[in-house]
Structure formats: structure tokens, C-alpha cells
Design an enzyme around this catalytic site. Structure first.
Site, PDB file in Angstrom:
ATOM      1  CB  ALA A 102       7.434   6.280 -11.305  1.00 41.29           C
ATOM      2  NE  ARG A 115       6.734   0.436 -24.186  1.00 39.88           N
ATOM      3  CZ  ARG A 115       7.154   1.671 -24.495  1.00 39.88           C
ATOM      4  NH1 ARG A 115       7.833   1.875 -25.609  1.00 39.88           N
ATOM      5  NH2 ARG A 115       6.901   2.688 -23.694  1.00 39.88           N
ATOM      6  CE1 TYR A 167      25.405 -26.435   9.296  1.00 39.34           C
ATOM      7  CE2 TYR A 167      24.722 -28.020  10.965  1.00 39.34           C
ATOM      8  CZ  TYR A 167      24.675 -26.755  10.428  1.00 39.34           C
ATOM      9  OH  TYR A 167      23.909 -25.779  11.018  1.00 39.34           O
ATOM     10  CE1 TYR A 223      15.319 -27.045  15.386  1.00 41.71           C
ATOM     11  CE2 TYR A 223      14.912 -28.621  13.623  1.00 41.71           C
ATOM     12  CZ  TYR A 223      14.453 -27.631  14.476  1.00 41.71           C
ATOM     13  OH  TYR A 223      13.147 -27.227  14.414  1.00 41.71           O
TER      14      TYR A 223
HETATM   15  C1  UD1 Z   1       8.766   9.769 -23.477  1.00 43.59           C
HETATM   16  C2  UD1 Z   1       8.655  11.063 -24.284  1.00 43.59           C
HETATM   17  C3  UD1 Z   1       9.596  10.973 -25.475  1.00 43.59           C
HETATM   18  C4  UD1 Z   1      11.023  10.751 -24.978  1.00 43.59           C
HETATM   19  C5  UD1 Z   1      11.081   9.526 -24.080  1.00 43.59           C
HETATM   20  C6  UD1 Z   1      12.456   9.440 -23.467  1.00 43.59           C
HETATM   21  C7  UD1 Z   1       6.371  11.874 -24.009  1.00 43.59           C
HETATM   22  C8  UD1 Z   1       5.039  11.988 -24.623  1.00 43.59           C
HETATM   23  N1  UD1 Z   1       7.278  11.228 -24.719  1.00 43.59           N
HETATM   24  O1  UD1 Z   1       8.359   8.692 -24.290  1.00 43.59           O
HETATM   25  O2  UD1 Z   1       9.553  12.161 -26.240  1.00 43.59           O
HETATM   26  O3  UD1 Z   1      11.878  10.602 -26.090  1.00 43.59           O
HETATM   27  O4  UD1 Z   1      10.117   9.619 -23.021  1.00 43.59           O
HETATM   28  O5  UD1 Z   1      12.527   8.395 -22.557  1.00 43.59           O
HETATM   29  O6  UD1 Z   1       6.589  12.395 -22.939  1.00 43.59           O
HETATM   30  N2  UD1 Z   1       4.217   8.151 -17.237  1.00 43.59           N
HETATM   31  C9  UD1 Z   1       3.337   8.516 -16.232  1.00 43.59           C
HETATM   32  N3  UD1 Z   1       2.024   8.669 -16.514  1.00 43.59           N
HETATM   33  C10 UD1 Z   1       1.533   8.528 -17.767  1.00 43.59           C
HETATM   34  C11 UD1 Z   1       2.426   8.183 -18.802  1.00 43.59           C
HETATM   35  C12 UD1 Z   1       3.751   8.007 -18.510  1.00 43.59           C
HETATM   36  O7  UD1 Z   1       3.748   8.659 -15.076  1.00 43.59           O
HETATM   37  O8  UD1 Z   1       0.326   8.713 -17.936  1.00 43.59           O
HETATM   38  C13 UD1 Z   1       5.636   7.984 -16.911  1.00 43.59           C
HETATM   39  C14 UD1 Z   1       6.165   6.593 -17.214  1.00 43.59           C
HETATM   40  O9  UD1 Z   1       6.042   5.737 -16.082  1.00 43.59           O
HETATM   41  C15 UD1 Z   1       7.630   6.859 -17.560  1.00 43.59           C
HETATM   42  C16 UD1 Z   1       7.608   8.274 -18.116  1.00 43.59           C
HETATM   43  O10 UD1 Z   1       6.387   8.856 -17.711  1.00 43.59           O
HETATM   44  O11 UD1 Z   1       8.438   6.820 -16.414  1.00 43.59           O
HETATM   45  C17 UD1 Z   1       7.700   8.273 -19.629  1.00 43.59           C
HETATM   46  O12 UD1 Z   1       6.626   7.535 -20.162  1.00 43.59           O
HETATM   47  P1  UD1 Z   1       6.840   6.462 -21.308  1.00 43.59           P
HETATM   48  O13 UD1 Z   1       5.517   5.860 -21.618  1.00 43.59           O
HETATM   49  O14 UD1 Z   1       7.968   5.574 -20.997  1.00 43.59           O
HETATM   50  O15 UD1 Z   1       7.211   7.471 -22.497  1.00 43.59           O
HETATM   51  P2  UD1 Z   1       8.119   7.171 -23.752  1.00 43.59           P
HETATM   52  O16 UD1 Z   1       7.315   6.471 -24.764  1.00 43.59           O
HETATM   53  O17 UD1 Z   1       9.390   6.561 -23.312  1.00 43.59           O
HETATM   54 CA    CA Z   2      10.200   5.489 -21.529  1.00 48.05          CA
END
Ligand code: UD1
Ligand code: CA
Length: 451
Positions: free
Chosen positions: A9, A15, A364, A385
Site C-alpha cells: 500500500a 492516477r 422543531y 438554547y
Molecule cells: C501490479 C503488477 C501487475 C498486476 C497488477 C494487478 C507489478 C510490477 N505489477 O501492477 O503485474 O497485473 O499489479 O493489480 O507488480 N506498491 C508499493 N510500493 C511500490 C510500488 C507499488 O507498495 O514501490 C504497491 C501499490 O500501492 C499497490 C501495489 O503495490 O497497492 C501494486 O502497485 P501498482 O503500482 O498499482 O501496480 P500495477 O501497475 O497495478
Molecule cells: Ca494496481
């Protein structure tokens, strides 16, 4: 078997275009992170470890004591994020379940199926995949001619042929703990400057290990929230799941797309919800009620056979047979006894109206105890009041409050009493007494001639 879980997380959620971390955004009234905690919490045996970014205080606050936390100081990718959790994960764990906080529709059953698949797997890792024509930027699953999983290729790096693959990486993994940590350290920086967790598949394959994939059949469950359009889609899906559940339990809805019910709510059978009805918090509704259109109920208790038109009801109690026609507002501590009637534009706060009392229009009532069968004339106001204190009003049973009466509290009006229209009542009124005027004074009572 000890099963730990990690919820990613720490991403920047660019985005979402928001000042808030993505995972505290609400889905049907509940933060995204709560869905992830509930599902992972059920599928694993240990409390989830949430990987948060620096200063993600809001995420910690939201999760409270339902999780422990690890900080990923720099956002260097999903593999780097998992490594950041290493110290927080129980060393004794046999398996580690990894999910992300932005996939709120994944159920505990699905995560449990991934864990179970890995329990029976001879290789070090099981991942969850889904077939879909709508890839939404998910990684694509590469398989050998024999069908074995060989790699996950990220959308941004995929060739046109790879982009045409319809098997997608959901982003849920269950990994043998002893194998996971050293494997993560072998992952190399991707061309985008991140350590991709998805590259763990290649680490396994290169060392001759088999990668197991569990294919899920409900595509909808794999919806990831990356922007607010996805969030609205998830709202629609959650709403449908919940509303279908209630319809099957005997609740009618004219248009289930326009009925909003939070998770903790309870509703009795043969109750009808009209469009725009929103039931929140710990609300409980009885049987054979009709609510709406456009009625919002927050953490309130409603009995059987209650009719409520457009209204806002907050932390109130409404007993059986109450009818509230239109545009009423019940605030915290309002309690309407059996069969009470409320008409247009009434407001009640911190007050009890005993059974049979009628409050027809524009009144009221605050900090008041009102007896049974009292008639509250149009425009009556408890002036509760005085600028400093909230003062109480008491009205005895069968009393008739004339239209536009101002009840200047603290004030006690007895039973069977009457106030004239427009009276400003500043002194207590005895049982059976009739008062009128500004300020109100007792009227002479006509003695009944006996004879
Ligand atoms: C990721 C997967 C992708 C998959 C998709 C499904 C990778 C490289 N890609 O892509 O293959 O299809 O999820 O939902 O894993 N996060 C961190 N630290 C970071 C980067 C991300 O904690 O440095 C967390 C984000 O908060 C998120 C999760 O990891 O909860 C996934 O990251 P996100 O950037 O959403 O990856 P996707 O592009 O969705
Ligand atoms: Ca994601």
C-alpha cells in the site's frame, strides 16, 4: 501451518489525482484498505503487515490495530516493497500471502484458494491469474508450449504479441517463506527503474522451480483501483452484490442501481426501498416498511411497518407504525414512539415523542420529553438554547400545542393542557390549563355547568 500476509500500500497513487493516499478512499463507505485487511486477515493465520510509504499516517490511522506496518521509504517497486516488510513478517511463517491494497473486490475465499493451492504445491510459489479481454494495464502471463508459467511481462514492456495474451496477473501470490526473501534479492532493476515483484517468476523458473498458477473465474473480483473511474465501477459491483443479497432475503427495490446499503446494515423482509435510499452505519430496519425516495438513514433503529418519505435520519430510534411523510430530519437522540406521525419539514433532536403524538408541519422539537397523543401544531418550536445552555421541555399527555407556539425552555407543560396559536410560553403550564398570548397567560376556564 503459519501463514503470514503482506498488503502492499505504499504506491503513490498518482492516477487518483488526490491529496489522500489511494487506499483510504472509500468504497461503499469503507476505506479500500479495510477490504484488503479483511480478506487477507481471513486467508492468513497471522495479522497482516501493511507496507506504507513514508508519512502514510492516514493509512495507519485507518487500519488501527487490525494490522502491523512496515515502511517503504522510497517507492522502488513492488519487489522492493515486499522486502521492506521482511523484518515485520513472522520468521516462523511457512507461507507468505502477498496482495495489494487496491484490489478491494478480492474475497477471502479466493485468497484462501491461493493459499490452499500453494500448500499442495511442490514448487515455491503460486500466483493468481484471470482471463479477461479487458487488460487494464495488468501484467500478462507467459506460458511455455507445455503450458507452464515462465514469466510475467508488464504492460509497458510487452511486445504486441504479448499484449494480445488474455491471461492476466491479478497480483496475488502465496510464497514459501524460506524461498521468498533470497529470491527477492535476485530481482534486477527493470528498465523503468523499479524492482518488479512479477520478476520473481523468472527467478523461480531460472533455478529450475515450477511456478503454479491458480486461474480464477470471476473476472469482476480482479478489478484493481487505479483511478476514480475504477472506483466508481467497484461501487457499482459492490452495490449489486449487496442489493442482490437483500432482494433474495425479501427486500424490494424499485431500482437497485439507486439504493445504497452499507455492509453493517440489517433489513427485515417485505420492506420496500425506493430510489435514492441510502442506509448507512449500524442501521437496523424492521419488516413491512417503506422508505424513500431519497431517504438517508445513518446508524438508526427503525421498527416494523414504518413509512418514511424523503428524510434524513441520524442516530435515531423509530418504533413500529411511525409515519413520516416528507422532508423530516431526525437528529441524534430523536426517539419516536409507536404510531407517531411527523409531517412536512419537522426536525427532532434529543427528544422522545410518546406513542400517538402528532407533529404535522414545520416544527422543531429539541431536548424534550413529550407524552402520548400530544398534538404539536404547525410551526411549534422548543426554544431550547439560551445562548449558553440547552434547556429541557416537558409536555404531558393529550396536550394540544397551538400552531406557532414558542416553548421557551426550561419549561413544563402538564397533561390535557392547551396553548393558543402564536403563544410564547415562558412559564410552566399546569395540567388542564389553557394559556395564550405573548407572553402566554392562563385563560379563564369555563366551568362545565352541572345540572
Ligand atoms: C501490479 C503488477 C501487475 C498486476 C497488477 C494487478 C507489478 C510490477 N505489477 O501492477 O503485474 O497485473 O499489479 O493489480 O507488480 N506498491 C508499493 N510500493 C511500490 C510500488 C507499488 O507498495 O514501490 C504497491 C501499490 O500501492 C499497490 C501495489 O503495490 O497497492 C501494486 O502497485 P501498482 O503500482 O498499482 O501496480 P500495477 O501497475 O497495478
Ligand atoms: Ca494496481
Amino acid at each position: 501451518m503459519k501463514i503470514a500476509s503482506i498488503i502492499l500500500a505504499a504506491g503513490q497513487s498518482k492516477r487518483m489525482v488526490s491529496d489522500l493516499p489511494k487506499v483510504v478512499h472509500k468504497l461503499n463507505g469503507k476505506a479500500l484498505i479495510q477490504y484488503a485487511i479483511a480478506a487477507a486477515g481471513q486467508a492468513a493465520t497471522e495479522m497482516p503487515v501493511i507496507v506504507v510509504g513514508n508519512g502514510a499516517e492516514l493509512v495507519r490511522e485507518e487500519a488501527g490495530d487490525k494490522a502491523t506496518f512496515a515502511v517503504q521509504a522510497e517507492r522502488l517497486g513492488t519487489a522492493h516493497a515486499v522486502l521492506a516488510a521482511e523484518a515485520a513478517v513472522d520468521r516462523e511463517a511457512d507461507l507468505v500471502l502477498i496482495t495489494s491494497a487496491d484490489m478491494p473486490l478480492l474475497t477471502a475465499e479466493t485468497l484462501t484458494a491461493v493459499v490452499d493451492a500453494q500448500k499442495h504445491n511442490t514448487g515455491p510459489l503460486t500466483l493468481l491469474t484471470v482471463h479477461s479481454r479487458n487488460p487494464r494495464g495488468f501484467g500478462r502471463i507467459l506460458r511455455s508450449a507445455a503450458g507452464a508459467v515462465t514469466a510475467i511481462v508488464e504492460d509497458a514492456q510487452a511486445t504486441p504479441e504479448q499484449l494480445a495474451i488474455d491471461e492476466l496477473n491479478v497480483g496475488v501470490y502465496c510464497v514459501e517463506s524460506a524461498w521468498l526473501w533470497p529470491a527477492l534479492r535476485q530481482i534486477k532493476l527493470s528498465p523503468k527503474g523499479e524492482y518488479y515483484l512479477t520478476d520473481i517468476v523468472e527467478v523461480a523458473v531460472k533455478s529450475g522451480q515450477k511456478v503454479n498458477a491458480l486461474v480464477m473465474d470471476d473476472e469482476e473480483e480482479a478489478l484493481g483501483i487505479n483511478n476514480r473511474i475504477h472506483l466508481a465501477e467497484a461501487e457499482r459491483i459492490v452495490r449489486r452484490r449487496i442489493n442482490e443479497g437483500w432482494m433474495l432475503a425479501g427486500v424490494s427495490m424499485l431500482d437497485p442501481n439507486l439504493v445504497y446499503i452499507e455492509e453493517g446494515v440489517k433489513i427485515g423482509k417485505d420492506t420496500t426501498l425506493l430510489p435514492g435510499t441510502s442506509l448507512k452505519g449500524s442501521t437496523i430496519i424492521g419488516e413491512r416498511c417503506t422508505l424513500g425516495p431519497n431517504t438517508i438513514v445513518i446508524s438508526s433503529q427503525i421498527g416494523n411497518e414504518v413509512e418514511i418519505g424523503p428524510a434524513l435520519i441520524e442516530k435515531a430510534i423509530i418504533e413500529d407504525g411511525v409515519d413520516m411523510t416528507t422532508f423530516c430530519h431526525l437528529r441524534s437522540g430523536a426517539h419516536l414512539g409507536k404510531g407517531v406521525h411527523m409531517g412536512n419539514f419537522g426536525e427532532v433532536k434529543d427528544s422522545y415523542l410518546a406513542p400517538g403524538t402528532k407533529m404535522g408541519h414545520f416544527s422543531y422539537i429539541g431536548n424534550a420529553q413529550i407524552g402520548a397523543n400530544v398534538n404539536i401544531g404547525a410551526g411549534t418550536i422548543t426554544c431550547n438554547y439560551d445562548g449558553v445552555h440547552k434547556n429541557p421541555t416537558e409536555i404531558g399527555e393529550n396536550t394540544f400545542i397551538g400552531s406557532d407556539t414558542m416553548l421557551v425552555a426550561p419549561l413544563k407543560i402538564g397533561k390535557n393542557a392547551k396553548t393558543g396559536a402564536g403563544a410564547v410560553v415562558t412559564h410552566d403550564v399546569a395540567d388542564g390549563e389553557i394559556v395564550a398570548g405573548v407572553p402566554a397567560r392562563p385563560m379563564q376556564k369555563k366551568e362545565k355547568s352541572s345540572g
